[in-house]
Motif scaffolding. Structure first.
Motif, short mmCIF file in Angstrom:
data_model
loop_
_atom_site.label_atom_id
_atom_site.label_comp_id
_atom_site.label_asym_id
_atom_site.label_seq_id
_atom_site.Cartn_x
_atom_site.Cartn_y
_atom_site.Cartn_z
N ALA A 10 29.22 67.09 57.13
CA ALA A 10 28.78 67.85 58.20
C ALA A 10 30.03 68.57 59.20
CB ALA A 10 27.76 67.15 59.06
N LEU A 11 31.01 67.28 59.35
CA LEU A 11 31.92 67.85 60.24
C LEU A 11 32.76 68.79 59.54
CD1 LEU A 11 33.71 67.09 62.60
CD2 LEU A 11 34.87 65.16 61.38
N ALA A 12 33.16 68.46 58.34
CA ALA A 12 33.96 69.54 57.53
C ALA A 12 33.42 70.87 57.47
CB ALA A 12 34.23 68.90 56.05
N GLN A 13 32.19 71.01 57.28
CA GLN A 13 31.36 72.26 57.32
C GLN A 13 31.25 72.90 58.96
OE1 GLN A 13 27.34 72.08 56.66
NE2 GLN A 13 26.82 74.24 57.32
N GLY A 18 31.31 68.12 67.98
CA GLY A 18 29.95 68.34 68.99
C GLY A 18 28.87 68.90 68.05
N ARG A 19 29.19 70.05 67.47
CA ARG A 19 28.22 70.69 66.39
C ARG A 19 27.71 69.84 65.38
NH1 ARG A 19 31.65 75.31 67.68
NH2 ARG A 19 32.60 75.15 65.48
N ALA A 20 28.87 69.21 64.79
CA ALA A 20 28.33 68.33 63.66
C ALA A 20 27.30 67.31 64.00
CB ALA A 20 29.67 67.71 63.08
N GLU A 22 25.32 67.38 66.43
CA GLU A 22 24.09 67.92 66.79
C GLU A 22 23.24 68.29 65.48
OE1 GLU A 22 22.17 71.85 69.18
OE2 GLU A 22 24.46 71.41 69.24
N GLU A 23 24.03 68.86 64.55
CA GLU A 23 23.30 69.07 63.10
C GLU A 23 22.76 67.77 62.68
OE1 GLU A 23 26.10 70.98 60.90
OE2 GLU A 23 26.11 72.82 62.23
N CYS A 24 23.41 66.58 62.77
CA CYS A 24 23.16 65.41 62.06
C CYS A 24 22.11 64.72 63.02
CB CYS A 24 24.49 64.49 61.91
SG CYS A 24 25.63 65.05 60.84
N GLY A 25 21.83 65.15 64.04
CA GLY A 25 20.83 64.37 65.05
C GLY A 25 21.31 63.22 65.61
N ILE A 26 22.52 63.05 65.98
CA ILE A 26 23.12 61.83 66.58
C ILE A 26 24.07 62.42 67.48
CG2 ILE A 26 22.96 60.67 64.33
CD1 ILE A 26 25.94 61.16 64.02
N SER A 27 24.53 61.32 68.39
CA SER A 27 25.55 61.49 69.66
C SER A 27 26.93 61.91 68.95
CB SER A 27 25.57 60.63 70.58
OG SER A 27 26.22 59.51 70.03
N GLN A 28 27.81 62.58 69.65
CA GLN A 28 29.08 62.60 69.38
C GLN A 28 29.81 61.44 69.32
OE1 GLN A 28 31.17 66.14 71.25
NE2 GLN A 28 33.05 65.36 70.70
N PRO A 29 29.63 60.60 70.14
CA PRO A 29 30.61 59.25 70.00
C PRO A 29 30.13 58.54 68.69
CG PRO A 29 29.86 59.72 72.16
CD PRO A 29 29.37 60.57 71.43
N THR A 30 28.71 58.52 68.32
CA THR A 30 28.30 57.98 67.10
C THR A 30 28.99 58.52 66.11
OG1 THR A 30 26.02 57.22 68.01
CG2 THR A 30 26.39 57.32 65.63
N VAL A 47 40.80 63.16 58.97
CA VAL A 47 40.94 64.07 60.03
C VAL A 47 42.03 64.23 61.10
CG1 VAL A 47 39.42 65.27 61.99
CG2 VAL A 47 38.26 64.00 60.27
N GLN A 48 42.72 65.49 61.17
CA GLN A 48 43.65 65.63 62.13
C GLN A 48 42.99 65.91 63.27
OE1 GLN A 48 45.71 69.26 60.48
NE2 GLN A 48 46.14 68.36 58.86
N ARG A 49 43.53 65.01 64.30
CA ARG A 49 42.74 65.04 65.81
C ARG A 49 43.95 65.43 66.86
NH1 ARG A 49 40.65 60.72 63.16
NH2 ARG A 49 38.59 60.64 62.96
N ALA A 50 43.48 65.79 67.69
CA ALA A 50 44.34 65.98 69.02
C ALA A 50 43.38 65.94 70.17
CB ALA A 50 45.08 67.34 69.24
N SER A 51 43.31 67.06 70.95
CA SER A 51 42.18 66.97 71.73
C SER A 51 40.89 67.48 71.26
CB SER A 51 42.52 67.92 73.17
OG SER A 51 42.76 69.18 72.63
N ARG A 52 40.97 67.82 70.11
CA ARG A 52 39.64 68.35 69.10
C ARG A 52 40.03 68.59 67.89
NH1 ARG A 52 39.96 74.85 71.02
NH2 ARG A 52 41.75 75.27 70.27
N TYR A 53 39.02 68.72 67.12
CA TYR A 53 39.13 68.90 65.58
C TYR A 53 40.25 69.88 65.26
CZ TYR A 53 37.71 69.50 60.63
OH TYR A 53 37.69 69.92 59.44
N GLN A 54 41.15 69.33 64.39
CA GLN A 54 42.19 70.36 63.80
C GLN A 54 42.16 70.60 62.32
OE1 GLN A 54 45.75 68.88 65.95
NE2 GLN A 54 45.34 70.38 67.57
#
Length: 297
Positions: A10-13, A18-20, A22-30, A47-54
């Motif tokens: 879901a995250l890769a898509q 945040g959007r991933a 929401e689509e999975c029906g869980i919180s972003q921290p989870t 996953v490449q991370r900085a302040s957001r998904y990269q």
């Protein structure tokens, strides 16, 4: 692990935590915690991370391929066991190119008559979106062109061939002809599908082969919009004959074959190639092949 792999897909898509989530029906921290746990289990950064998904790392891209395979096989196993207990039931998601939407009922109606516990969701998408949705496990099957652009690793069932016609109101230029050429239709006031549609790319290709350019004065991703403008008598269009017939045009609308060359393009049902298929997909492929062999289309 399966849940974490589903979250990772879901995250890769979505390409956004945040959007991933929401689509999975869980919180972003989870979601974030699940991805980090997956990384810890596999011993690589996904996953490449900085302040957001990269984006995904090279290892993440490879894990994504495995994740799709593992999650797909797990769903297949669950569906097969459910079918063994309760018979064929469930929900089939099919993405369909716009020119084939009117033909879907030739599969869904007899299939549901045979398997009344099965429900359908039909989505209108272009050919590239159909393949992307298949790859991401967001649909079970698609209906798209089989012979014009690469399909990748899919199983396909040929259904029918599109035959292109000029669709125009009676009394308008070329509407009274027995046939027209691609060069001739290029001079008309055309309404066509948008360039992201493979049907439009096919039309562009044939016009280019005839030595002319595409010059539509109206574009839409909706066949209904095209039909409504044809009926005004101010526009003509180029579309498959079976699509025009499915809308039950009145007598004042003419369908004129386009020749020089007369072209045909194959449309069929596609599903991600895997063994074994889910019971639903297996039954759908069998139904499509049976109907195609009976010339239902």
């Amino acid at each position: 692990m399966i849940d974490k792999l589903e979250f990772f897909i879901a995250l890769a898509q979505a390409e956004h935590f945040g959007r991933a989530a929401e689509e999975c029906g869980i919180s972003q921290p989870t979601l974030s915690a699940a991805i980090r746990q997956l990384e810890d289990q596999l011993g690589v950064v996904l996953v490449q991370r900085a302040s957001r998904y990269q984006g995904l790392t090279p290892e993440g891209q490879r894990v994504l391929e495995w994740a799709r395979r593992i999650v797909g096989d797990t769903r297949t196993m669950r569906d097969e066991m459910r079918a063994a207990r309760k018979g064929l039931a469930g929900h089939i998601r099919i993405a369909v190119i716009p020119t084939a939407l009117a033909m879907v009922q030739k599969i869904t109606e007899p299939f549901q008559a045979r398997h009344p516990a099965v429900t359908f969701q039909i989505l209108s998408r272009n050919s590239l979106q159909v393949l992307s949705l298949l790859e991401n496990l967001e649909i079970d099957a698609g209906i798209t062109y089989l012979d014009n652009e690469p399909l990748g690793r899919v199983t396909s069932v040929p259904l029918y061939e599109e035959q292109y016609h000029l669709i125009a109101a009676s009394g308008t230029p070329l509407a009274d002809r027995e046939s027209v050429t691609w060069r001739e239709v290029s001079d008309l006031r055309l309404c066509l599908l948008t360039p992201d549609m493979q049907n439009r790319r096919i039309i562009n290709q044939h016009l280019l082969e005839a030595g002319v350019e595409t010059k539509p004065t109206l574009e839409s991703n909706s066949m209904i919009v095209l039909f409504s403008h044809i009926r005004t008598g101010k526009w003509a269009s180029i579309m498959p004959r079976n699509v025009a017939l499915s809308f039950g045009f009145p007598e004042e609308i003419q369908m004129v074959p386009i020749t020089e060359p007369q072209t045909q393009h194959l449309v069929g049902l596609v599903a991600t190639h895997r063994e074994p298929y889910t019971p639903l997909v297996s039954a759908l492929l069998h139904e499509a092949a049976t109907l195609a062999n009976a010339n239902i289309f």
